[in-house]
Enzyme design. Structure first.
Site, PDB file in Angstrom:
ATOM      1  N   TRP A 261       0.835  -1.215   0.000  1.00  0.00           N
ATOM      2  CA  TRP A 261       0.000   0.000   0.000  1.00  0.00           C
ATOM      3  C   TRP A 261       0.860   1.252   0.000  1.00  0.00           C
ATOM      4  O   TRP A 261       0.499   2.257  -0.610  1.00  0.00           O
ATOM      5  CB  TRP A 261      -1.008  -0.027   1.147  1.00  0.00           C
TER       6      TRP A 261
ATOM      7  N   ASP B  98      -1.723   6.643   6.237  1.00  0.00           N
ATOM      8  CA  ASP B  98      -2.775   5.718   5.825  1.00  0.00           C
ATOM      9  C   ASP B  98      -3.007   4.793   7.018  1.00  0.00           C
ATOM     10  O   ASP B  98      -2.155   3.964   7.346  1.00  0.00           O
ATOM     11  CB  ASP B  98      -2.290   4.930   4.596  1.00  0.00           C
TER      12      ASP B  98
ATOM     13  N   LYS C 156     -12.646  -1.921   7.377  1.00  0.00           N
ATOM     14  CA  LYS C 156     -11.911  -2.856   8.236  1.00  0.00           C
ATOM     15  C   LYS C 156     -12.316  -2.643   9.701  1.00  0.00           C
ATOM     16  O   LYS C 156     -12.911  -3.510  10.314  1.00  0.00           O
ATOM     17  CB  LYS C 156     -10.418  -2.705   8.055  1.00  0.00           C
TER      18      LYS C 156
HETATM   19  N1  PMP Z   1      -4.269   1.077   2.384  1.00  0.00           N
HETATM   20  C1  PMP Z   1      -4.304  -0.023   3.166  1.00  0.00           C
HETATM   21  C2  PMP Z   1      -3.382  -0.089   4.347  1.00  0.00           C
HETATM   22  C3  PMP Z   1      -5.178  -1.064   2.874  1.00  0.00           C
HETATM   23  O1  PMP Z   1      -5.205  -2.156   3.635  1.00  0.00           O
HETATM   24  C4  PMP Z   1      -6.037  -0.957   1.748  1.00  0.00           C
HETATM   25  C5  PMP Z   1      -7.051  -2.016   1.380  1.00  0.00           C
HETATM   26  N2  PMP Z   1      -6.826  -3.278   1.789  1.00  0.00           N
HETATM   27  C6  PMP Z   1      -5.953   0.183   0.951  1.00  0.00           C
HETATM   28  C7  PMP Z   1      -5.067   1.190   1.315  1.00  0.00           C
HETATM   29  C8  PMP Z   1      -6.816   0.369  -0.267  1.00  0.00           C
HETATM   30  O2  PMP Z   1      -8.069   0.698   0.187  1.00  0.00           O
HETATM   31  P1  PMP Z   1      -9.339   0.881  -0.745  1.00  0.00           P
HETATM   32  O3  PMP Z   1      -9.680  -0.469  -1.290  1.00  0.00           O
HETATM   33  O4  PMP Z   1     -10.359   1.408   0.221  1.00  0.00           O
HETATM   34  O5  PMP Z   1      -8.999   1.864  -1.801  1.00  0.00           O
END
Ligand code: PMP
Length: 365
Positions: free
Chosen positions: A106, A176, A200
């Site tokens: 991420w 994030d 989550k």
């Molecule tokens: N950042 C993290 C730490 C994540 O775990 C995730 C999704 N698993 C995301 C970003 C991406 O999130 P989204 O699907 O809501 O765009």
């Protein structure tokens, strides 16, 4: 009415387990919300009834995180992934460089997106260690003139988590926190911006929470398109256009549930106990299970482990499925196994997982 007996042990990484009490309340209110004769799904986002919910979700977030008054809470769409783009669009001007700490997939995605907008650099990376750890604070290298420093507080795929945040002085710290927000108390005043997809720890998919300090808001690029500007949301109480009303309603119920659990201190203790039983199953297995994250970087939210080979992992996941567990396969990019024990996952499910792991080990070693 759904009961516990018909529910699985849900270790999904997101969307993920929600508190049963919350789901039951949603079910009870679905057809006729608060005596209005309609569902909240059918209600105007400009109605007084909806606005009460919307504002309560905001104020509960502020209360649970003990946010100082100079912070705004915003509700956006587009997931954490849109934040990867909005952050540099708003806060990475020409002539400045943004620093990223690389601790997993991420962080890489956030970095790649920012690189399309402006100049970026890596302040630290643990890629060489297969993202099995969080860098020590002394490893972070960035100048005092950086546009901002971006971190990923919990790495959902690799199962690592920061347990101490840097003091960045005048450089805005952005995080994030999609996979660990509200799982433990922390000093929010260190951050200029925090974002998290709700699916989550906060509720269902569809809404992204942004917590932003007003001094950062004031520095935002004024030439960004309307829906991609944080100021659009801040000025209009996140009601410039139609927000994801049902998701925000559910976030509000989850926040009320969290408060009833005793707030973040109580939730943190509970999360520590939950993660401890699963890590214990790994650590006491004489290597039958091996954890991915190094000690000191282990996540309380996503517990990642491997078995000796892919066949044994497949057999374990099959046994888990038969025993009513879901979501234990690792992310498709890394394989192995992962138990996501977010706030709403009950202790009993973690204990049941430990028992399953021990039984499987005895039968297969
Ligand atoms: N950042 C993290 C730490 C994540 O775990 C995730 C999704 N698993 C995301 C970003 C991406 O999130 P989204 O699907 O809501 O765009």
């Amino acid at each position: 009415m759904t009961t516990n007996k018909t529910r699985v042990h849900n270790f999904n990484a997101g969307p993920a387990a929600l508190p049963l009490e919350v789901l039951e309340q949603v079910q009870a209110e679905l057809i006729n919300f608060g005596g209005t004769g309609m569902s909240i799904l059918e209600m105007s986002h400009r109605s007084q009834e909806y606005e009460v919910v919307h504002n309560q979700a905001k104020s509960l977030l502020k209360e649970l995180l003990a946010l100082p008054p100079e912070y705004e809470v915003l509700f956006l769409q587009g997931g954490a992934s849109l934040q990867f783009a909005m952050i540099p669009m708003n806060f990475l001007p020409p002539g400045k460089k943004a620093a990223y700490v690389m601790t997993g997939v991420w962080s890489e995605k956030a970095y790649d997106e920012a690189a399309k907008v402006g100049e970026v650099f890596v302040a630290a990376s643990t890629k060489e260690d297969n993202y099995s750890r969080i860098p020590a604070l002394q490893e972070l290298a960035y100048g005092a003139d950086s546009a901002y420093l971006h971190i990923t507080s919990n790495n959902t795929i690799f199962g690592t988590q920061w347990n101490e945040f840097p003091d960045t002085g005048k450089v805005p710290l952005l995080a994030d926190m999609s996979s660990d927000i509200l799982s433990q108390p922390f000093d929010a005043s260190k951050f200029s911006l925090i974002y998290a997809g709700a699916q989550k720890n906060l509720g269902p998919a569809g809404v992204t929470i942004v917590i932003i300090r007003k001094d950062l808001l004031e520095q935002a690029n004024k030439n960004v398109l309307t829906m991609l500007r944080y100021n659009t949301y801040a000025k209009e109480n996140s009601l410039y256009n139609t927000p994801p009303t049902f998701s925000i309603y559910m976030v509000n119920l989850v926040l009320n549930w969290l408060k009833k659990q005793g707030g973040l201190e109580a939730v943190y203790r509970h999360n520590q106990q939950k993660a401890a039983v699963i890590y214990d199953a790994i650590d006491s297995s004489n290597g039958f299970y091996s954890g991915h994250a190094q000690n000191g970087s282990r996540s309380l939210m996503n517990i990642t482990f491997r078995l000796a080979n892919a066949d044994l992992e497949k057999k374990f996941l099959q046994a888990a499925k038969q025993a009513n567990f879901v979501g234990l396969a690792g992310h498709r990019l890394v394989g192995g196994c992962r138990a996501s024990a977010y706030n709403a996952v009950p202790y009993d499910s973690c204990l049941a997982l430990k028992e399953l792991m021990e039984k499987f080990r005895k039968e297969n070693s």
